[in-house]
Enzyme design. Structure first.
Site, mmCIF file in Angstrom:
data_model
loop_
_atom_site.group_PDB
_atom_site.id
_atom_site.type_symbol
_atom_site.label_atom_id
_atom_site.label_comp_id
_atom_site.label_asym_id
_atom_site.label_seq_id
_atom_site.Cartn_x
_atom_site.Cartn_y
_atom_site.Cartn_z
ATOM 1 N N GLU A 83 0.815 -1.212 0.000
ATOM 2 C CA GLU A 83 0.000 0.000 0.000
ATOM 3 C C GLU A 83 0.852 1.267 0.000
ATOM 4 O O GLU A 83 1.659 1.472 0.914
ATOM 5 C CB GLU A 83 -0.936 0.009 1.204
ATOM 6 C CG GLU A 83 -1.889 1.191 1.210
ATOM 7 C CD GLU A 83 -2.956 1.109 2.283
ATOM 8 O OE1 GLU A 83 -3.562 2.141 2.585
ATOM 9 O OE2 GLU A 83 -3.176 0.009 2.816
ATOM 10 N N LYS A 264 -7.826 -0.270 11.602
ATOM 11 C CA LYS A 264 -7.215 -0.800 10.384
ATOM 12 C C LYS A 264 -5.971 -0.011 10.048
ATOM 13 O O LYS A 264 -4.951 -0.574 9.630
ATOM 14 C CB LYS A 264 -8.223 -0.755 9.233
ATOM 15 C CG LYS A 264 -7.727 -1.417 7.943
ATOM 16 C CD LYS A 264 -7.020 -0.465 6.995
ATOM 17 C CE LYS A 264 -6.595 -1.157 5.710
ATOM 18 N NZ LYS A 264 -5.796 -0.271 4.822
ATOM 19 N N ASP A 280 3.327 -14.037 12.147
ATOM 20 C CA ASP A 280 1.969 -14.353 11.706
ATOM 21 C C ASP A 280 1.081 -13.123 11.831
ATOM 22 O O ASP A 280 0.575 -12.817 12.908
ATOM 23 C CB ASP A 280 1.425 -15.507 12.555
ATOM 24 C CG ASP A 280 0.078 -16.018 12.065
ATOM 25 O OD1 ASP A 280 -0.568 -15.342 11.242
ATOM 26 O OD2 ASP A 280 -0.340 -17.103 12.526
ATOM 27 N N HIS A 378 -1.711 10.266 -0.350
ATOM 28 C CA HIS A 378 -1.871 8.905 -0.835
ATOM 29 C C HIS A 378 -1.893 8.864 -2.357
ATOM 30 O O HIS A 378 -1.230 8.036 -2.989
ATOM 31 C CB HIS A 378 -3.166 8.309 -0.276
ATOM 32 C CG HIS A 378 -3.388 6.879 -0.680
ATOM 33 N ND1 HIS A 378 -2.754 5.833 -0.056
ATOM 34 C CD2 HIS A 378 -4.161 6.331 -1.637
ATOM 35 C CE1 HIS A 378 -3.140 4.695 -0.611
ATOM 36 N NE2 HIS A 378 -3.990 4.978 -1.575
#
Length: 427
Positions: A83, A264, A280, A378
Site C-alpha cells: 500500500e 485498520k 503471523d 496517498h
C-alpha cells in the site's frame, strides 16, 4: 538495538542502489544479504518446503521507515507492504515527535492455551479438581515441554478453569520467551489433555492456543508538540491541529464504523513489520481486533489527550504475539535480515517496535484526515502505480506521476495521454 541515526535525510530521494549502500555501511550488511533484497529472500525450492502446492513466489515491496526513536535509541524499521503512503506516513509521524520519540514497553511473553472438555457431568466439581491439582499439572507440563522453554526461564506459569453448563475450559498460561509460541502451547495443551479428561470425566474436544494474547500486550506513547504540528501544515488553514485530532479520536471512540477503520490504519503499520519479520500477521490482526472489543464495545486501540502544555499525547495498547525464533522468522532469510536491520534482541523488543509503528501510523492517518485529507498524499504516491498501469517505463513513471499529482488528476486515461505526449516529443 544498534547505535544508529534513523533520520535518514532525504532517503526517499535516493536511488535504490544509494539506499542499499547507505544501509550497508551503517549496518555492516554483506553483499550476500543485499542480494536477498532482489530475490524476495527465498527460492521456489525453499518455498516448497514451507507451504503446500507451491508454484512460485509472491513478493511484496520492502521499505524502511525512518526517524523512529524508541526508548531513547534510533531504530530503522523494515516494512513489507503493497500500500502506497504507509511507510512514508509512519516515517513522517516519527519525525514530528523527534527528538523525544516513543516510549514503549510490553508485558511478559505469555500465551494462553485452551483445553475444551465436553460431556462433563459436574463442571463446577471438575473445575475444583483441576485447580486442586494445578501445581502437579504445571509440573507435568513443564517436564514434558518439548520446546525447551523451561531451560530459558519460560514454561507453564498458570492454570485456570471456567465451568459452563456441560463443559469445562482449562486455560494454560505459557511463557514463550522469544518464540511466538503457537507450537509450544499446542504441544503443552495436548500433553495435559489426558490428565484433565481423567479429572473432569469428560472428553477433550479441542486443545489449542488462543490468539487473544491478553497477557502479552505492548504499549507505546509519544508526544507531538502543538507548535510542531501547526508548522507541519502544508496548506493555508485556520485548523487547530491538536483540537482537530482530539475530535477525530472522539469520533472513533463513539462510532464503531469509524473505530474499525481507525484500527485498520494502526494495523497497516504493524502488519507491515510483522510480515517483514516472518511473523503471523493474521494472529496479530485477530488479537488486536478482539482486544478492541474485549469485555466492552468495539473501541479504538489508541487514545489521545492534551498534556498540561497543550501538546498532543498519543498512546496505544494491544496484544502483540510475535517472536524472533521459530517458523518463517527463523527460516526466511529476509526475515532474519529485517531483524538485523532493526537490531532487536528479543521478542519483547520487537513487540515494542511494532507498538510504536502502530501509534505512528494511526497518528499520521488522523492528521491527514483532519487537515489536507487522506487522498492528497496517498494519491501522490499512488500516481506511480497509475503511470505503470498506463504503460510508462523507467523515467517516464516519475515524470507522469509528478504531472498528474500537480494537476490533481491521477487517472489512467490522463496517464496514457501524458505518455503519448512524452513519447511523441522524442520522435
Amino acid at each position: 538495538m544498534a547505535n544508529i541515526d534513523s533520520s535518514l535525510p532525504e532517503f526517499y530521494k535516493k536511488t535504490v542502489a544509494e539506499r542499499r549502500n547507505l544501509l550497508k555501511g551503517m549496518l555492516s550488511l554483506s553483499d550476500e544479504e543485499l542480494r536477498l533484497l532482489d530475490s524476495g529472500g527465498i527460492t521456489t525450492e525453499q518455498g516448497n518446503r514451507m507451504v503446500e502446492n507451491v508454484i512460485g513466489q509472491f513478493a511484496l515491496p520492502l521499505g524502511i521507515a525512518a526517524n523512529f526513536r524508541i526508548n531513547g535509541k534510533d531504530v530503522l524499521i523494515p516494512m513489507a507492504t503493497e500500500e502506497p503512503s504507509v511507510i512514508a506516513a509512519a516515517s513522517y509521524a516519527a519525525k514530528l515527535c523527534r527528538p523525544e520519540g516513543f516510549e514503549a514497553k510490553c508485558d511478559g511473553p505469555i500465551m494462553t492455551g485452551q483445553i475444551y472438555i465436553v460431556g462433563v457431568k459436574s463442571p463446577n466439581d471438575a473445575k475444583k479438581k483441576v485447580l486442586a491439582r494445578k501445581m502437579e499439572l504445571m509440573s507435568q507440563a513443564n517436564s514434558e515441554d518439548r520446546a525447551m522453554l523451561v531451560k530459558y526461564g519460560g514454561g507453564v506459569k498458570e492454570i485456570e478453569a471456567r465451568a459452563f453448563k456441560h463443559e469445562l475450559v482449562v486455560y494454560v498460561s505459557v511463557d514463550c520467551r522469544d518464540a511466538m509460541g503457537a507450537n509450544a502451547v499446542n504441544t503443552i495443551c495436548e500433553a495435559l489433555a489426558p490428565e484433565i479428561e481423567k479429572l473432569s470425566g469428560g472428553t477433550a474436544r479441542m486443545r489449542i492456543l488462543s490468539n487473544l494474547a491478553i497477557k502479552r500486550k505492548a504499549y507505546a506513547k509519544a508526544t507531538w508538540k502543538k507548535d510542531v504540528l501547526q508548522k507541519s501544515m502544508k496548506i493555508e488553514t485556520n485548523i487547530d491541529v491538536v483540537s482537530a485530532m482530539l475530535e477525530a479520536y472522539k469520533f472513533a471512540a463513539q462510532d464503531q464504523f469509524r473505530a474499525t477503520t481507525h484500527n485498520k490504519g494502526i494495523m497497516n503499520g504493524i502488519d507491515a513489520v510483522v510480515i517483514a519479520t516472518g511473523n503471523d500477521f493474521r494472529a496479530v490482526e485477530a488479537g488486536a481486533h478482539s482486544y478492541a472489543a474485549y469485555e466492552r464495545e468495539y473501541l479504538p486501540l489508541t487514545k489521545y489527550y492534551k498534556d498540561k502544555d497543550g501538546n498532543l499525547v498519543g498512546e496505544i495498547e494491544l496484544p502483540i504475539a510475535v517472536g524472533i525464533l521459530g517458523g518463517a522468522t527463523k527460516t526466511h532469510p529476509l526475515a532474519q535480515l529485517s531483524l538485523k536491520i532493526m537490531g532487536v534482541r528479543s521478542a519483547q523488543e520487537l513487540a515494542q517496535v511494532m507498538a510504536a509503528v502502530g501509534l505512528a501510523q494511526n497518528f499520521a492517518a488522523m492528521r491527514a484526515l483532519v487537515t489536507e485529507g487522506i487522498q492528497r498524499g496517498h494519491m501522490r504516491l499512488h500516481a506511480k502505480n497509475i503511470a505503470v498501469m498506463a504503460g510508462a517505463k523507467d523515467e517516464e513513471i516519475d515524470k507522469i506521476a509528478q504531472i498528474m499529482s500537480d494537476e490533481k488528476a491521477v487517472r489512467v486515461d490522463r496517464a496514457k495521454q501524458l505518455l503519448e505526449k512524452i513519447r511523441g516529443e522524442r520522435t
